[in-house]
Scaffold this active site. Structure first.
Site, short mmCIF file in Angstrom:
data_model
loop_
_atom_site.label_atom_id
_atom_site.label_comp_id
_atom_site.label_asym_id
_atom_site.label_seq_id
_atom_site.Cartn_x
_atom_site.Cartn_y
_atom_site.Cartn_z
N ARG A 1 -14.04 -7.95 0.28
CA ARG A 1 -13.30 -7.52 1.48
C ARG A 1 -12.75 -6.09 1.30
NH1 ARG A 1 -7.74 -5.75 2.57
NH2 ARG A 1 -7.18 -6.42 4.65
N THR B 1 0.83 -1.22 0.00
CA THR B 1 0.00 0.00 0.00
C THR B 1 0.85 1.25 0.00
OG1 THR B 1 -1.78 -1.06 1.21
CG2 THR B 1 -1.59 1.32 1.48
N THR C 1 0.22 0.87 6.93
CA THR C 1 0.36 -0.18 5.94
C THR C 1 0.39 -1.49 6.72
OG1 THR C 1 1.72 -1.03 4.13
CG2 THR C 1 2.88 0.04 5.92
N GLY C 2 0.04 -2.58 6.07
CA GLY C 2 0.04 -3.84 6.79
C GLY C 2 -1.32 -4.50 6.80
N THR D 1 -4.52 1.34 -2.50
CA THR D 1 -4.06 -0.05 -2.45
C THR D 1 -4.98 -0.98 -3.23
OG1 THR D 1 -3.35 -1.78 -0.89
CG2 THR D 1 -5.41 -0.67 -0.40
#
Ligand code: SD4
Length: 337
Positions: free
Chosen positions: A219, A191, A242-243, A209
């Protein structure tokens, strides 16, 4: 803690209100405090997540310098990885969901706390540009799915196939086992979140992203959610994530980083505290095996920082002092821990 707050806290008058403090100080002391309060460290300042942040920063910086607004600079900046088929986690060429569909999330926020977002958007290469149109041309904050697409088309965006041959092949390979095991942030192409402090000292930010690869169709992650993937308060600072989006949403990550900066924490300290909180909430969680989260933050004074749960996270910083470069923040643990 800002210099001014520190000063007031350290003075014997610390329990009095700021107005009464000022009234009891000599002119030179007042001047010193005022100077400390308004002095910016570096402006403009742009920070963006991951290696692709370098090209994004470069573009945003050049746009700012040639007179673009902060939001236009962000749209153009993060538009670089969005359009790059080699960046497999953003926009065109992004890895698809388990049905082979590339679905995109993005949001943008300005100094007035106005924001726009799109989620679960298909067929539009630049979701960040659609998010900006949501901010500008609708009374809403987020449009999703077919509604977001319909809106984008009405705004003149072109529908196109975003699944490149390379990403299709990767999906077909994944289908052989169809195991859902998100591998987030390991290969450094994730992202893109961008935070921008402009020459006037105003904050803005954007995030875009294709989300977690092989996700269930429909989702939505943290990236288009104001307060999770991105948040700013122009009086305090800005933060972005991010993550693994689920972990960031559970903890309102970016909003919390900004609130910690409001309480006087530096950007580094604020990012670290939230990562620790996320770790504590997830250490016995099923997501822990593949959990990665990273935050970047910048405050009103132009201090910036970041922190991640696991090793491997980096971000690009562009300022007048040192130009455009990558920086590696501290992290809590390695992937082997
Ligand atoms: C998501 N936060 O959709 C995004 C993915 C990401 O670095 O940031 N990867 O959960």
């Amino acid at each position: 803690m800002s210099s001014r707050r520190k000063f007031i806290k350290n003075t014997a008058l610390g329990t009095l209100g700021a107005a009464s403090v000022f009234s009891q100080l000599s002119a030179s002391e007042t001047t010193r405090i005022e100077f400390k309060e308004v002095k910016p460290k570096k402006r403009p300042l742009i920070i963006s997540t991951w290696n692709h942040g370098l090209a994004a920063n470069e573009e945003a910086w050049n746009r700012l310098k040639s007179g673009s607004s902060a939001l236009d600079a962000i749209v153009a900046g993060v538009g670089i990885p969005e359009a790059d088929p080699e960046v497999r986690s953003v926009g065109y060429g992004g890895l698809p969901d388990r049905e082979g569909k590339v679905t995109l999330d993005a949001c943008i926020m300005d100094k007035n706390s106005d924001c726009g977002a799109v989620s679960f958007l298909q067929g539009i290469k630049h979701p960040i540009a659609v998010a900006k149109k949501v901010l500008e041309n609708t009374p809403h904050v987020m449009l999703t799915g077919t509604g977001a697409l319909q809106f984008a088309l009405s705004e003149g965006f072109k529908e196109e196939n975003l699944l490149t041959e390379k990403s299709k092949l990767a999906w077909e390979k994944w289908l052989e086992n169809s195991k859902y095991k998100p591998v987030i942030n390991i290969e450094n192409h994730d992202t893109i979140s961008m935070l921008l402090l402009d020459e006037e000292g105003n904050l803005s930010g954007g995030c875009t992203t294709s989300g977690a690869a092989w996700k269930i169709h429909g989702r939505v992650g943290d990236s288009p959610i104001i307060g999770a993937g991105l948040f700013l308060d122009n009086e305090v600072g800005a933060a972005a994530a991010t993550g693994l989006g689920e972990a960031v949403i559970r903890t309102a990550g970016s909003a919390m980083v900004v609130e910690l900066m409001r309480q006087g924490k530096s950007p580094n300290e604020a990012c670290k505290e939230i990562v620790e909180r996320i770790y504590n909430k997830h250490k016995n969680h099923k997501d822990m095996a593949y959990l990665q989260v990273g935050f970047i933050a910048v405050n009103k004074q132009g201090e910036y920082g970041g922190y991640s749960l696991r090793s491997g996270f980096n971000y690009a910083v562009y300022d007048t002092e040192k130009g455009n470069r990558m920086e590696k923040p501290d992290f809590k643990m390695t992937w082997k821990d």
